[in-house]
Design a protein around this motif. Structure first.
Motif, PDB file in Angstrom:
ATOM      1  N   ARG A   8       0.850  -1.182   0.000  1.00 47.66           N
ATOM      2  CA  ARG A   8       0.000   0.000   0.000  1.00 47.66           C
ATOM      3  C   ARG A   8       0.891   1.240   0.000  1.00 47.66           C
ATOM      4  NH1 ARG A   8      -4.442   1.945   4.437  1.00 47.66           N
ATOM      5  NH2 ARG A   8      -4.832   3.922   3.389  1.00 47.66           N
ATOM      6  N   GLY A   9       0.581   2.212  -0.852  1.00 49.36           N
ATOM      7  CA  GLY A   9       1.364   3.438  -0.847  1.00 49.36           C
ATOM      8  C   GLY A   9       1.234   4.232  -2.123  1.00 49.36           C
ATOM      9  N   ASP A  10       2.166   5.182  -2.253  1.00 50.83           N
ATOM     10  CA  ASP A  10       2.233   6.084  -3.403  1.00 50.83           C
ATOM     11  C   ASP A  10       3.271   5.509  -4.363  1.00 50.83           C
ATOM     12  OD1 ASP A  10       2.855   8.116  -5.166  1.00 50.83           O
ATOM     13  OD2 ASP A  10       3.153   9.635  -3.624  1.00 50.83           O
ATOM     14  N   ILE A  11       2.867   5.225  -5.586  1.00 49.96           N
ATOM     15  CA  ILE A  11       3.766   4.531  -6.510  1.00 49.96           C
ATOM     16  C   ILE A  11       5.005   5.359  -6.837  1.00 49.96           C
ATOM     17  CG2 ILE A  11       2.766   5.297  -8.716  1.00 49.96           C
ATOM     18  CD1 ILE A  11       2.942   2.288  -9.581  1.00 49.96           C
ATOM     19  N   GLY A  32      -5.261  11.709 -11.067  1.00 48.46           N
ATOM     20  CA  GLY A  32      -4.972  10.431 -10.423  1.00 48.46           C
ATOM     21  C   GLY A  32      -3.481  10.114 -10.384  1.00 48.46           C
ATOM     22  N   VAL A  33      -3.168   8.862 -10.586  1.00 46.06           N
ATOM     23  CA  VAL A  33      -1.765   8.426 -10.509  1.00 46.06           C
ATOM     24  C   VAL A  33      -0.937   9.052 -11.631  1.00 46.06           C
ATOM     25  CG1 VAL A  33      -2.048   6.264 -11.821  1.00 46.06           C
ATOM     26  CG2 VAL A  33      -0.323   6.419 -10.031  1.00 46.06           C
ATOM     27  N   ASP A  34      -1.552   9.307 -12.757  1.00 47.07           N
ATOM     28  CA  ASP A  34      -0.877   9.970 -13.884  1.00 47.07           C
ATOM     29  C   ASP A  34      -0.381  11.355 -13.449  1.00 47.07           C
ATOM     30  OD1 ASP A  34      -0.021  10.440 -16.487  1.00 47.07           O
ATOM     31  OD2 ASP A  34      -2.034  10.702 -17.319  1.00 47.07           O
ATOM     32  N   GLY A  35      -1.240  12.101 -12.791  1.00 48.67           N
ATOM     33  CA  GLY A  35      -0.851  13.419 -12.304  1.00 48.67           C
ATOM     34  C   GLY A  35       0.281  13.328 -11.292  1.00 48.67           C
ATOM     35  N   ALA A  36       0.198  12.358 -10.388  1.00 52.01           N
ATOM     36  CA  ALA A  36       1.239  12.203  -9.361  1.00 52.01           C
ATOM     37  C   ALA A  36       2.580  11.858 -10.009  1.00 52.01           C
ATOM     38  CB  ALA A  36       0.824  11.118  -8.364  1.00 52.01           C
ATOM     39  N   ILE A  37       2.559  10.990 -11.003  1.00 52.82           N
ATOM     40  CA  ILE A  37       3.819  10.585 -11.663  1.00 52.82           C
ATOM     41  C   ILE A  37       4.394  11.766 -12.454  1.00 52.82           C
ATOM     42  CG2 ILE A  37       4.786   9.091 -13.466  1.00 52.82           C
ATOM     43  CD1 ILE A  37       2.901   6.858 -12.398  1.00 52.82           C
ATOM     44  N   HIS A  38       3.545  12.491 -13.146  1.00 56.69           N
ATOM     45  CA  HIS A  38       4.048  13.652 -13.894  1.00 56.69           C
ATOM     46  C   HIS A  38       4.605  14.713 -12.949  1.00 56.69           C
ATOM     47  CE1 HIS A  38       3.243  13.217 -18.268  1.00 56.69           C
ATOM     48  NE2 HIS A  38       2.517  12.217 -17.824  1.00 56.69           N
ATOM     49  N   TRP A  39       3.969  14.896 -11.830  1.00 56.03           N
ATOM     50  CA  TRP A  39       4.456  15.883 -10.866  1.00 56.03           C
ATOM     51  C   TRP A  39       5.845  15.481 -10.357  1.00 56.03           C
ATOM     52  CZ3 TRP A  39       5.901  16.452  -5.781  1.00 56.03           C
ATOM     53  CH2 TRP A  39       5.945  17.782  -5.312  1.00 56.03           C
ATOM     54  N   ARG A 111      14.168  -5.248 -13.978  1.00 52.44           N
ATOM     55  CA  ARG A 111      14.022  -6.462 -13.160  1.00 52.44           C
ATOM     56  C   ARG A 111      12.960  -6.311 -12.079  1.00 52.44           C
ATOM     57  NH1 ARG A 111      15.692  -8.450 -16.857  1.00 52.44           N
ATOM     58  NH2 ARG A 111      17.668  -9.496 -17.200  1.00 52.44           N
ATOM     59  N   SER A 112      12.564  -5.073 -11.798  1.00 49.66           N
ATOM     60  CA  SER A 112      11.505  -4.864 -10.804  1.00 49.66           C
ATOM     61  C   SER A 112      10.559  -3.788 -11.336  1.00 49.66           C
ATOM     62  CB  SER A 112      12.092  -4.447  -9.453  1.00 49.66           C
ATOM     63  OG  SER A 112      12.981  -3.358  -9.605  1.00 49.66           O
ATOM     64  N   VAL A 113       9.266  -4.049 -11.223  1.00 52.11           N
ATOM     65  CA  VAL A 113       8.250  -3.179 -11.820  1.00 52.11           C
ATOM     66  C   VAL A 113       7.101  -3.009 -10.830  1.00 52.11           C
ATOM     67  CG1 VAL A 113       6.611  -2.914 -13.727  1.00 52.11           C
ATOM     68  CG2 VAL A 113       8.811  -4.019 -14.150  1.00 52.11           C
ATOM     69  N   ALA A 114       6.660  -1.761 -10.663  1.00 53.37           N
ATOM     70  CA  ALA A 114       5.489  -1.486  -9.811  1.00 53.37           C
ATOM     71  C   ALA A 114       4.320  -1.027 -10.670  1.00 53.37           C
ATOM     72  CB  ALA A 114       5.833  -0.410  -8.782  1.00 53.37           C
ATOM     73  N   PHE A 115       3.161  -1.577 -10.386  1.00 47.78           N
ATOM     74  CA  PHE A 115       1.921  -1.237 -11.103  1.00 47.78           C
ATOM     75  C   PHE A 115       0.928  -0.557 -10.166  1.00 47.78           C
ATOM     76  CE2 PHE A 115       3.269  -4.826 -13.756  1.00 47.78           C
ATOM     77  CZ  PHE A 115       2.818  -4.485 -15.032  1.00 47.78           C
ATOM     78  N   PRO A 116       0.216   0.458 -10.641  1.00 47.61           N
ATOM     79  CA  PRO A 116      -0.967   0.920  -9.911  1.00 47.61           C
ATOM     80  C   PRO A 116      -2.158   0.047 -10.323  1.00 47.61           C
ATOM     81  CG  PRO A 116      -0.717   2.248 -11.878  1.00 47.61           C
ATOM     82  CD  PRO A 116       0.402   1.194 -11.920  1.00 47.61           C
ATOM     83  N   LEU A 150       2.356  -4.809  -6.911  1.00 49.68           N
ATOM     84  CA  LEU A 150       1.048  -4.198  -7.181  1.00 49.68           C
ATOM     85  C   LEU A 150       0.795  -3.200  -6.059  1.00 49.68           C
ATOM     86  CD1 LEU A 150      -0.900  -7.453  -8.169  1.00 49.68           C
ATOM     87  CD2 LEU A 150       0.241  -5.816  -9.694  1.00 49.68           C
ATOM     88  N   VAL A 151       0.708  -1.933  -6.429  1.00 51.15           N
ATOM     89  CA  VAL A 151       0.643  -0.858  -5.433  1.00 51.15           C
ATOM     90  C   VAL A 151      -0.797  -0.384  -5.283  1.00 51.15           C
ATOM     91  CG1 VAL A 151       1.486   1.429  -4.792  1.00 51.15           C
ATOM     92  CG2 VAL A 151       2.983  -0.159  -6.043  1.00 51.15           C
ATOM     93  N   ALA A 152      -1.330  -0.569  -4.080  1.00 53.73           N
ATOM     94  CA  ALA A 152      -2.686  -0.097  -3.769  1.00 53.73           C
ATOM     95  C   ALA A 152      -2.581   1.256  -3.087  1.00 53.73           C
ATOM     96  CB  ALA A 152      -3.375  -1.091  -2.842  1.00 53.73           C
ATOM     97  N   TYR A 153      -3.380   2.187  -3.526  1.00 46.72           N
ATOM     98  CA  TYR A 153      -3.317   3.530  -2.959  1.00 46.72           C
ATOM     99  C   TYR A 153      -4.138   3.631  -1.685  1.00 46.72           C
ATOM    100  CZ  TYR A 153      -2.687   8.597  -3.320  1.00 46.72           C
ATOM    101  OH  TYR A 153      -2.320   9.893  -3.124  1.00 46.72           O
ATOM    102  N   ASP A 154      -5.167   2.822  -1.589  1.00 49.17           N
ATOM    103  CA  ASP A 154      -6.016   2.902  -0.395  1.00 49.17           C
ATOM    104  C   ASP A 154      -6.273   1.502   0.164  1.00 49.17           C
ATOM    105  OD1 ASP A 154      -7.921   1.805  -2.109  1.00 49.17           O
ATOM    106  OD2 ASP A 154      -8.873   3.737  -2.501  1.00 49.17           O
TER     107      ASP A 154
END
Ligand code: AR6
Length: 167
Positions: A8-11, A32-39, A111-116, A150-154
């Motif tokens: 759980r967290g912020d990707i 959403g997550v797109d905005g957070a990543i661009h920021w 070798r390591s990948v995180a998904f929302p 797999l990253v859960a935001y909530d």
């Protein structure tokens, strides 16, 4: 076979080689997550994304991670389906997002990948069904990636993903 984890967290805080963005076809950013990543990645991400657009639902493309903290080196942008009730091919498109993102990760040597939880916010995909597809798809893909997070935001998303992982 890759190890699959749920956290759980912020990707944008994940220490992995590549993070996946739940983008839209323009690849110019959004909410959403797109905005957070661009920021977090800075303005060069928009320029790099725009140069690769359009990205169609179910597909994925990569850009550098720009200002994201190391070890993150890549952002893999995938476009999930908009939920239209379930009879418009949404499940196949969502599975394709996970599959294509891992293919792109392989091509980058990540070798390591995180998904929302792709499509489960603004695009309206029912989170329980999406969690099942996420887990089933990343488990079934043949990949050189060793760790899939797999990253859960909530909390509800976390519970759904851990339940799907336990089946
Ligand atoms: N870290 C991890 N997960 C997050 C974060 C974060 N920082 N922020 C939100 N989430 P959404 P979509 C979760 O709406 O449904 C954008 O405008 C969120 O709780 O980000 O695929 C794009 O440009 C949810 O579970 O993506 C597209 O136009 C999940 O990420 C559209 O939204 C996905 O929610 C894409 O919609």
């Amino acid at each position: 076979m890759a190890r699959v984890e749920v956290v759980r967290g912020d990707i944008t805080r994940e220490a992995v080689d590549a993070i996946v963005n739940a983008a839209n076809s323009s690849l110019r950013g959004g909410g959403g997550v797109d905005g957070a990543i661009h920021w977090a990645a800075g303005p060069r991400l928009k320029e790099a994304g725009a140069a690769l657009a359009p990205c169609h639902p179910g597909d994925a493309v990569a850009t550098p991670a720009f200002d994201l903290d190391p070890p993150v080196r890549h952002v893999i942008h995938t476009v999930g389906p908009v939920w239209r009730g379930g009879a418009a091919g949404e499940a196949a498109l969502l599975a394709s997002c996970y599959r294509r993102s891992l293919e792109v990760a392989d091509s980058l040597g990540a070798r390591s990948v995180a998904f929302p939880a792709i499509s489960t916010g603004i695009f309206g995909y029912p989170p329980d069904q999406a969690a099942r597809i996420a887990v089933d798809t990343v488990r079934s893909v043949s990949t050189q990636v060793e760790l899939i997070r797999l990253v859960a935001y909530d909390r509800p998303a976390y519970d759904l993903l851990t339940a799907a992982l336990d089946v």
